[in-house]
Design a protein around this motif. Structure first.
Motif, PDB file in Angstrom:
ATOM      1  N   GLY A  49      74.511  48.854  91.523  1.00  0.00           N
ATOM      2  CA  GLY A  49      75.710  48.189  92.014  1.00  0.00           C
ATOM      3  C   GLY A  49      75.556  46.716  91.724  1.00  0.00           C
ATOM      4  O   GLY A  49      74.526  46.275  91.210  1.00  0.00           O
ATOM      5  N   ASN A  50      76.558  45.921  92.069  1.00  0.00           N
ATOM      6  CA  ASN A  50      76.450  44.492  91.774  1.00  0.00           C
ATOM      7  C   ASN A  50      75.554  43.759  92.766  1.00  0.00           C
ATOM      8  O   ASN A  50      75.128  42.635  92.496  1.00  0.00           O
ATOM      9  CB  ASN A  50      77.837  43.846  91.724  1.00  0.00           C
ATOM     10  CG  ASN A  50      78.562  43.909  93.059  1.00  0.00           C
ATOM     11  OD1 ASN A  50      78.327  44.795  93.870  1.00  0.00           O
ATOM     12  ND2 ASN A  50      79.472  42.979  93.288  1.00  0.00           N
ATOM     13  N   ARG A  51      75.232  44.380  93.917  1.00  0.00           N
ATOM     14  CA  ARG A  51      74.316  43.750  94.874  1.00  0.00           C
ATOM     15  C   ARG A  51      72.935  44.416  94.854  1.00  0.00           C
ATOM     16  O   ARG A  51      71.919  43.728  94.920  1.00  0.00           O
ATOM     17  CB  ARG A  51      74.895  43.826  96.298  1.00  0.00           C
ATOM     18  CG  ARG A  51      76.194  43.073  96.512  1.00  0.00           C
ATOM     19  CD  ARG A  51      76.073  41.583  96.216  1.00  0.00           C
ATOM     20  NE  ARG A  51      75.003  40.924  96.929  1.00  0.00           N
ATOM     21  CZ  ARG A  51      75.083  40.412  98.171  1.00  0.00           C
ATOM     22  NH1 ARG A  51      76.238  40.540  98.837  1.00  0.00           N
ATOM     23  NH2 ARG A  51      74.079  39.804  98.725  1.00  0.00           N
ATOM     24  N   VAL A  52      72.901  45.710  94.784  1.00  0.00           N
ATOM     25  CA  VAL A  52      71.638  46.461  94.873  1.00  0.00           C
ATOM     26  C   VAL A  52      71.534  47.408  93.686  1.00  0.00           C
ATOM     27  O   VAL A  52      72.545  47.926  93.206  1.00  0.00           O
ATOM     28  CB  VAL A  52      71.576  47.253  96.204  1.00  0.00           C
ATOM     29  CG1 VAL A  52      70.534  48.355  96.156  1.00  0.00           C
ATOM     30  CG2 VAL A  52      71.269  46.309  97.366  1.00  0.00           C
ATOM     31  N   TYR A  53      70.316  47.605  93.217  1.00  0.00           N
ATOM     32  CA  TYR A  53      70.075  48.667  92.244  1.00  0.00           C
ATOM     33  C   TYR A  53      68.721  49.304  92.534  1.00  0.00           C
ATOM     34  O   TYR A  53      67.848  48.703  93.173  1.00  0.00           O
ATOM     35  CB  TYR A  53      70.131  48.155  90.795  1.00  0.00           C
ATOM     36  CG  TYR A  53      69.060  47.163  90.428  1.00  0.00           C
ATOM     37  CD1 TYR A  53      67.799  47.581  89.982  1.00  0.00           C
ATOM     38  CD2 TYR A  53      69.294  45.792  90.504  1.00  0.00           C
ATOM     39  CE1 TYR A  53      66.820  46.673  89.638  1.00  0.00           C
ATOM     40  CE2 TYR A  53      68.323  44.876  90.170  1.00  0.00           C
ATOM     41  CZ  TYR A  53      67.081  45.318  89.725  1.00  0.00           C
ATOM     42  OH  TYR A  53      66.100  44.403  89.392  1.00  0.00           O
ATOM     43  N   MET A  54      68.562  50.531  92.074  1.00  0.00           N
ATOM     44  CA  MET A  54      67.317  51.270  92.266  1.00  0.00           C
ATOM     45  C   MET A  54      66.814  51.757  90.917  1.00  0.00           C
ATOM     46  O   MET A  54      67.575  52.283  90.109  1.00  0.00           O
ATOM     47  CB  MET A  54      67.531  52.464  93.190  1.00  0.00           C
ATOM     48  CG  MET A  54      66.257  53.278  93.445  1.00  0.00           C
ATOM     49  SD  MET A  54      66.478  54.552  94.717  1.00  0.00           S
ATOM     50  CE  MET A  54      67.227  55.863  93.750  1.00  0.00           C
ATOM     51  N   VAL A  55      65.526  51.584  90.689  1.00  0.00           N
ATOM     52  CA  VAL A  55      64.869  52.061  89.477  1.00  0.00           C
ATOM     53  C   VAL A  55      63.731  52.988  89.873  1.00  0.00           C
ATOM     54  O   VAL A  55      62.861  52.623  90.663  1.00  0.00           O
ATOM     55  CB  VAL A  55      64.312  50.887  88.645  1.00  0.00           C
ATOM     56  CG1 VAL A  55      63.454  51.406  87.480  1.00  0.00           C
ATOM     57  CG2 VAL A  55      65.442  50.015  88.114  1.00  0.00           C
ATOM     58  N   GLY A  56      63.785  54.202  89.362  1.00  0.00           N
ATOM     59  CA  GLY A  56      62.709  55.163  89.572  1.00  0.00           C
ATOM     60  C   GLY A  56      62.501  55.951  88.299  1.00  0.00           C
ATOM     61  O   GLY A  56      63.017  55.585  87.234  1.00  0.00           O
ATOM     62  N   HIS A  57      61.760  57.037  88.395  1.00  0.00           N
ATOM     63  CA  HIS A  57      61.536  57.881  87.228  1.00  0.00           C
ATOM     64  C   HIS A  57      62.402  59.131  87.309  1.00  0.00           C
ATOM     65  O   HIS A  57      62.755  59.591  88.398  1.00  0.00           O
ATOM     66  CB  HIS A  57      60.065  58.247  87.107  1.00  0.00           C
ATOM     67  CG  HIS A  57      59.290  57.293  86.254  1.00  0.00           C
ATOM     68  ND1 HIS A  57      58.087  57.600  85.679  1.00  0.00           N
ATOM     69  CD2 HIS A  57      59.561  56.021  85.859  1.00  0.00           C
ATOM     70  CE1 HIS A  57      57.640  56.569  84.973  1.00  0.00           C
ATOM     71  NE2 HIS A  57      58.525  55.603  85.074  1.00  0.00           N
TER      72      HIS A  57
END
Length: 792
Positions: A49-57
């Motif tokens: 999103g423009n405020r939060v993002y999540m990076v995983g596998h």
């Protein structure tokens, strides 16, 4: 310390819940989606999103990831702070515990993604969906458990959150000092705080836990881990939906709590709103072509562009360069990318990014120099490489042609004037109009008079001349035009190498060249490039045999930037064709090498993974930007088929590793999504193949198509230009093509430029002239149809 709390009154937990049982996958399944492959299950994905993002596998885990902050670039980020390293989900059935860490399938959607876990021995399928709403500092994690048994299922589900409240890159320079996190149980969620800062993470569910636990975090000394456990009862042949929210704030616990409740209470409407917004993104500049893979690539690049929007209210909104390691703001990345963003109709973020770059650059430099890199905490790491200042000038003119907003032009022209003054007065010691300093190639020692800096400087003065005239600064416009003409002539004579049939990497002294040759020899020898070693040794001997006391051009690295004179349309056509043909030697099936001496004969047949070094490096890399630049260059000299070949090379990497995205380094290295990819596709397709040349300030759209041979049936619809919107359809046959044009604003004119031939207008009433062997038809109609008459 371990603290366990039991809530015996809610052992039948599902009956205590007021949440909706409707999974959001019902909305997702109506959207485009692409499945991942098992070969890349241990590679990253992003939910943004423009405020939060999540990076995983893609397998469902959250391993340490990234190099900019080593091992910290994954997880959940709410810039300028990190919220979590990740989370775990465990399902206990009978006496067995199953960790959801080996997804059987990963599916990416434009605005969400899904992991599927199959517990075959228990006849269960579990979907884990993650979704980040617009303008909300948090993420929804939804678990959908499908019980395929003929009897009810009973068990416990544990959600473990690994909080790591820490600052982003360069945080210590803005007094952001990380300290120990600690958590407090608040009703049915954990509230975790950094002990010395007002940084908060909240995570929990709309269900009431039967047990909670504070766990020891062995991976992060300042981090914290906490669990929430729930009782699960699912009837036979039924499913159950569980909603979890992870939210945060770098301001207050009240702010974090507000975000948390918004996600839990309103996620269905938030999903629907984002789904609708993404459908609108897809509908802008909608491409339909015979090559459906390239068509899908172009569509998903629009979504990729939105993933990279970062809003920090205290700083502004702008695009980040790439995820995971470059989520913050860059000058040059934006200067390429925003031209593409504008061509696909994402105007708001274009103007927001320009505002951010201009305001911070002027605050830091005060002289028109445009910054290179700024973290999301406001700390500027690099005040600007030389090429970024002229490229900013050209960006402003390009955007002005699209939006026609004279106030926009007037706002940024003072920065441009200062920047061009700084460029030549403070960076051109020998006053030959070629600024000295680093351009796009950040190779140690390669900072004399660079070809890309020269090419972008020439284009900047050309564009600044037009801006000055537009703003009634006629005399200044004439001065800029004089410099434009001088630079074009000097680039074509002083940078051209007939021996190599290429523009030189740089102009420098023999001493500089000899040092760079030694470095290049080490590189070529280390990479086992015997042809490059031989060529470099020959160049070295040539310098020894024919010394010069004056600076001169050198072709050493065959860096991709030698193609920028063609990208900018500066090169004379004869030299341009020679250079474009020469450039094909420095490609592989995915595109153009960053540094030409890194290629070898085997590279042309290698379609496997990029073997990057353990320490992040671009050595040996083929990248999307050089390949896109080459496509633009080919089109500039009337070679759309060759341009399309480069687009196809890049599109081979689409979904190669991350479904729905193109990596920065082809096919699967570096950033998993990259902003300037849209420049590499949108400019060749929108501006060149379909030939849309906006002149919004004149309420005119010039259309000069040059379609690839194989695109007989092709359309581009809903292209926004100022307060107008245009669509173009190419139909018919190769021998007798037809062009249909429709636009929405009758106050505008359409100027159609075609190769001189026999055409018949079947819709519209044009004024027609012939100039330089071309037919120019000017229309005031909103519907235009022009067909070529087939010769008998």
């Amino acid at each position: 310390m371990k603290a366990t709390i039991l809530f015996l009154s809610c052992m039948f937990i599902l009956a205590c819940s007021s949440h909706s049982d409707e999974p959001i996958s019902n909305l997702l399944d109506e959207s485009p989606n692409i499945k991942g492959t098992k070969d890349y299950s241990n590679s990253p994905y992003v939910t943004a999103g423009n405020r939060v993002y999540m990076v995983g596998h893609q397998d469902g885990t959250f391993p340490p990831l990234g190099w900019h902050i080593k091992g910290e670039m994954g997880g959940i980020w709410n810039h300028p702070i990190k919220l979590m390293d990740g989370f775990e989900v465990e399902l206990s059935l009978d006496e067995n515990t199953f960790s959801l860490n080996n997804a059987s399938e990963f599916i990416n959607y434009p605005f969400a993604n899904k992991h599927i876990f199959e517990l075959e021995e228990k006849n269960l399928v579990i979907e884990r969906i993650q979704f980040v709403p617009d303008h909300v500092q948090g993420i929804l994690i939804q678990l959908v458990i499908q019980n395929n048994n003929s009897e009810k299922m009973e068990g416990q589900l544990k959600f473990i959150g690994h909080t790591n409240l820490r600052p982003t890159w360069l945080g210590e320079q803005s007094d952001m000092i990380d300290s120990k996190d600690s958590g407090v149980l608040k009703e049915n969620h954990w509230l975790v705080k950094d002990s010395l800062n007002s940084w908060y993470t909240i995570f929990g569910s709309d269900l009431t836990p039967i047990a909670t636990e504070e766990m020891k975090n062995t991976e992060q000394p300042n981090g914290a881990s906490h669990s929430l456990e729930y009782s699960i009862k699912i009837p036979a042949k039924s499913m159950q939906t569980l909603n979890f929210a992870i939210a945060g704030s770098y301001i207050s616990s009240e702010n974090a709590n507000e975000q948390y409740l918004t996600i839990l209470n309103d996620h269905e409407s938030l999903v629907q709103a984002k789904k609708s917004r993404y459908e609108a993104l897809a509908n802008q500049s909608r491409l339909t072509i015979p090559d459906k893979h390239l068509q899908e690539t172009f569509e998903w690049l629009k979504y990729n562009c939105d993933w990279l929007v970062r809003t920090i209210p205290e700083i502004g909104t702008g695009i980040g360069a790439g995820i995971p390691d470059y989520p913050w703001y860059f000058g040059v990345d934006s200067e390429y990318a925003l031209k593409g963003y504008m061509a696909i109709g994402q105007q708001e973020v274009v103007e927001q990014t320009i505002k951010l770059l201009d305001s911070v650059s002027m605050a830091v430099n005060q002289n028109g120099r445009i910054l290179h890199e700024m973290s999301t905490n406001g700390v500027v790491f690099n005040k600007g490489n030389i090429n970024e200042t002229p490229q900013f000038a050209s960006l402003i003119w390009e955007i002005y042609k699209w939006n026609g907003d004279k106030e926009f032009l007037a706002k940024y022209f003072p920065t441009i004037k200062k920047g061009l003054k700084w460029l030549l007065e403070e960076n051109d010691d020998n006053q030959n109009l070629f600024p000295d300093g680093f351009g796009m190639m950040e190779i140690h020692g390669l900072d004399s008079e660079m070809i890309d800096v020269a090419a972008y400087t020439q284009r900047a003065f050309a564009d600044a001349s037009l801006m000055a005239k537009e703003l009634d600064e006629t005399k200044l416009g004439q001065e800029y035009q004089k410099l434009t003409d001088q630079l074009k002539q000097k680039i074509n004579t002083e940078f051209w190498s007939e021996t190599f049939q290429s523009y030189a990497d740089f102009i420098g002294t023999d001493e500089q060249a000899m040092k760079l040759i030694e470095d290049a020899l080490v590189r070529a020898d280390t990479l086992n490039k015997p042809w490059a070693v031989e060529e470099l040794k020959a160049t070295k001997q040539q310098i020894i045999n024919n010394p010069s006391e004056e600076p001169r051009p050198f072709v050493l690295y065959h860096n991709w930037v030698v193609n920028t004179p063609m990208e900018m349309g500066i090169a004379d056509s004869t030299e341009a064709i020679l250079a474009l043909n020469n450039a094909t030697k420095f490609t592989n099936p995915f595109g153009v090498f960053v540094t030409g001496i890194d290629r070898d004969e085997s590279a042309g047949e290698d379609d496997g993974s990029f073997a990057g070094s353990k320490v992040f490096s671009y050595t040996g890399a083929v990248m999307t930007l050089p390949t896109g630049v080459q496509a633009v260059a080919e089109n500039n000299y009337g070679r759309p088929n060759q341009a399309l070949d480069y687009l196809k090379r890049m599109s081979r990497t689409f979904s190669y590793a991350l479904p729905g995205s193109i990596y920065e380094v082809s096919p699967d290295y570096g950033m998993m999504t990259q902003a300037w990819n849209i420049y590499a596709f949108a400019v060749p397709i929108v501006n060149q193949f379909f030939g849309i040349k906006p002149m919004a300030h004149q309420k005119t759209i010039v259309i000069e198509p040059q379609m690839p041979t194989e695109w007989v049936e092709a359309s581009l619809e809903n292209v926004k230009v100022g307060d107008n919107e245009i669509s173009i359809w190419h139909t018919g046959t190769k021998e007798s093509p037809q062009i249909k044009i429709q636009h929405t604003n009758l106050d505008w004119k359409i100027k159609l430029i075609l190769p001189e031939a026999d055409y018949v207008v079947t819709e519209g009433d044009p004024e027609g002239v012939t100039e330089n062997g071309k037919t120019i038809l000017t229309f005031s109609d909103n519907l235009i149809v022009v067909s070529k008459i087939q010769n008998q």
